[in-house]
Design an enzyme around this catalytic site. Structure first.
Site, PDB file in Angstrom:
ATOM      1  N   ARG A 136      17.411  -0.438  -3.985  1.00  0.00           N
ATOM      2  CA  ARG A 136      17.073  -0.345  -2.552  1.00  0.00           C
ATOM      3  C   ARG A 136      16.431  -1.626  -2.019  1.00  0.00           C
ATOM      4  O   ARG A 136      15.260  -1.622  -1.640  1.00  0.00           O
ATOM      5  CB  ARG A 136      16.147   0.843  -2.260  1.00  0.00           C
ATOM      6  CG  ARG A 136      16.745   2.178  -2.633  1.00  0.00           C
ATOM      7  CD  ARG A 136      15.859   3.322  -2.172  1.00  0.00           C
ATOM      8  NE  ARG A 136      16.428   4.615  -2.565  1.00  0.00           N
ATOM      9  CZ  ARG A 136      15.797   5.786  -2.458  1.00  0.00           C
ATOM     10  NH1 ARG A 136      14.584   5.826  -1.951  1.00  0.00           N
ATOM     11  NH2 ARG A 136      16.374   6.897  -2.836  1.00  0.00           N
ATOM     12  N   ASP A 190       9.478   1.811   3.796  1.00  0.00           N
ATOM     13  CA  ASP A 190      10.580   2.682   4.194  1.00  0.00           C
ATOM     14  C   ASP A 190      10.640   2.775   5.713  1.00  0.00           C
ATOM     15  O   ASP A 190       9.602   2.821   6.391  1.00  0.00           O
ATOM     16  CB  ASP A 190      10.439   4.075   3.573  1.00  0.00           C
ATOM     17  CG  ASP A 190      10.839   4.092   2.102  1.00  0.00           C
ATOM     18  OD1 ASP A 190      11.221   3.025   1.573  1.00  0.00           O
ATOM     19  OD2 ASP A 190      10.777   5.170   1.485  1.00  0.00           O
ATOM     20  N   ASP A 197       6.599   5.866  -4.167  1.00  0.00           N
ATOM     21  CA  ASP A 197       7.846   6.051  -3.426  1.00  0.00           C
ATOM     22  C   ASP A 197       8.338   4.678  -2.963  1.00  0.00           C
ATOM     23  O   ASP A 197       8.532   3.803  -3.787  1.00  0.00           O
ATOM     24  CB  ASP A 197       7.642   7.058  -2.291  1.00  0.00           C
ATOM     25  CG  ASP A 197       8.975   7.598  -1.794  1.00  0.00           C
ATOM     26  OD1 ASP A 197       9.937   7.596  -2.565  1.00  0.00           O
ATOM     27  OD2 ASP A 197       9.071   8.004  -0.625  1.00  0.00           O
ATOM     28  N   ASP A 235       4.657   5.668   0.554  1.00  0.00           N
ATOM     29  CA  ASP A 235       5.174   4.307   0.684  1.00  0.00           C
ATOM     30  C   ASP A 235       3.983   3.410   1.022  1.00  0.00           C
ATOM     31  O   ASP A 235       3.069   3.844   1.723  1.00  0.00           O
ATOM     32  CB  ASP A 235       6.178   4.206   1.840  1.00  0.00           C
ATOM     33  CG  ASP A 235       7.297   5.240   1.739  1.00  0.00           C
ATOM     34  OD1 ASP A 235       7.732   5.524   0.613  1.00  0.00           O
ATOM     35  OD2 ASP A 235       7.724   5.744   2.800  1.00  0.00           O
TER      36      ASP A 235
HETATM   37 CA    CA Z   1       9.463   7.098   1.452  1.00  0.00          CA
END
Ligand code: CA
Length: 443
Positions: free
Chosen positions: A317, A265, A261, A222
């Site tokens: 997301r 996050d 990714d 991330d």
């Molecule tokens: Ca992640």
């Protein structure tokens, strides 16, 4: 006292010439003024009431740093020294220009071939774990071992730990951190502002045959990962895949060979986070809050405020939430014509998303019912939503068009946000965010 002096002396010796203490670097403020950010932001703290990160003691980052712990860094080596292994010493790190995480200690760029070891190659990896011959077992053996060894070499360069009591800011409007995975792990009181975080590119994705029925590629990095992190303020950052869009990657085993990714996050009982005036763009899975239905340690945590952010060309997301009380207000969502799109607000297990005054701009094939997706969610509060300029009720439309595989969502998420600054109408926020969100735009 003697311990403190000793620590400072060691730091000073290690830091050398690349990290210049603030008192020796009087040009900072002038330079950043020239480039558009009008003042020295490095000792700013989160305003009172500004979202969940303002709870209790608030979020002050490294604002109490002494002059010996104010660094201006221009490359990975300088950044690593300033981060000090994720120590909790109050520190301010100013990033000047472009810092590339994929570099060796002498500052030379490293590409995927430089990390590959033990005979790893994509071609051999694909040959070894082709589902038609390998089946659906988890990859193991020579090529998977080589992939892991290669990945560890990349992780050692790109994963950068951010400790407690740290402020990281970009100088002026041109500060870029490329290829890095900033990890705020089990740390408290961190501020990250005015920084363009690009392309946390994984050279060595792993094949997971059992993900989502068809299998999928899983990547490691991330741009920012908050794990067990508390009191974090992320403000005026721009986070994207810039340079390496995933949709330009090939398809292997009938799945997109993903390289990235999340952009930001927030997992593993992280708590008390405010994300404001930032841009999340050109990316698939932007922001995951809560990584697993079984992570019951997240109950009562994952309290996050997202306000005045722009999500542009994000597939999904934005955010997807489990467990947390998440206040999503005054954000701007843009789905360009022709862009891949799945949903924006993901409502999952025990989540309490309180969405107010968000504006969505979408092309014709995206319908209001597409904006929300629920997996095992039960509730969503939403008011003041604008969809292509017209007021809509996301909840009513979600429930009306819900295919039946998921239960309807109720409006009662069990909490009402109290920590926030002025909430603009969606119309005003839409305009202000388009103009003012992202790195290089702090007024
Ligand atoms: Ca992640």
């Amino acid at each position: 006292m003697s311990i403190r002096i000793r620590h400072l002396a060691i730091s000073g010796a290690l830091l050398g010439v690349l990290c210049v203490p603030a008192h020796a670097d009087s040009g900072d403020t002038d330079r950043s003024t020239d480039r558009g950010t009008g003042r020295d932001i490095s000792r700013d703290v989160l305003a009172a009431e500004d979202g969940w990160a303002a709870y209790g003691t608030g979020t002050t980052g490294g604002s109490s740093a002494d002059d010996a712990h104010v660094f201006t860094v221009t490359d990975r080596a300088g950044l690593v020294r300033a981060l000090d292994g994720g120590s909790d010493t109050p520190k301010i790190i100013k990033i000047a220009g472009t810092v590339d995480a994929n570099t060796d200690d002498d500052g030379h760029h490293l590409d995927c071939a430089d990390y590959a070891t033990d005979g790893y190659s994509v071609k051999k990896y694909l040959a070894a774990y082709d589902p038609r011959t390998w089946g659906s077992a988890k990859p193991s053996g020579e090529q998977e071992d080589a992939r892991q060894a290669s990945a560890a070499k990349q992780a050692e360069r790109v994963t950068l730990p951010v400790g407690s009591n740290t402020t990281i800011v970009g100088l002026g409007s041109s500060a870029v951190l490329k290829g890095a995975n900033l990890q705020v792990k089990n740390a408290n009181n961190v501020i990250i502002r005015n920084l363009d975080l690009r392309d946390a590119y994984d050279c060595f994705p792993v094949w997971q045959p059992n993900t989502g029925g068809l299998g999928d590629w899983k990547t490691s990095y991330d741009n920012i990962w908050l794990t067990g992190a508390t009191h974090v303020w992320v403000d005026h950052v721009t986070a994207s895949d810039k340079g390496h869009p995933d949709d330009a990657e090939p398809t292997y085993f009938a799945r997109n060979y993903l390289r990235h990714d999340g952009l930001l996050d927030i997992t593993n009982a992280s708590d008390l986070v405010t994300v404001s005036w930032s841009r999340f763009q050109d990316h698939d899975k932007a922001m995951l809050i809560g990584s697993s239905d079984s992570a019951t340690g997240d109950r009562g945590k994952l309290r996050v405020t997202l306000h005045h952010n722009q999500f542009d060309s994000v597939v999904q997301r934005a955010p997807r939430v489990r467990f947390g009380q998440v206040h999503v207000y005054d954000n701007r969502y843009v789905v360009p014509e022709g862009a891949e799109y799945r949903y924006s607000l993901g409502v999952s297990t025990e989540s309490g998303v309180y969405a107010e005054n968000n504006a969505f701009h979408t092309p014709g094939h995206v319908e209001v019912a597409d904006l929300v997706k629920s997996w095992n969610g039960t509730a969503l509060h939403q008011t003041g939503t604008l969809f292509n300029g017209r007021p809509v009720d996301l909840l009513a439309i979600y429930n009306a068009y819900n295919s039946g595989s998921e239960r309807d969502l109720t409006a009662d998420v069990g909490w009402t946000p109290t920590l926030h600054t002025k909430i603009d109408s969606a119309e005003v926020a839409d305009r202000e965010v388009a103009r003012g969100a992202g790195a290089g735009r702090i007024p």
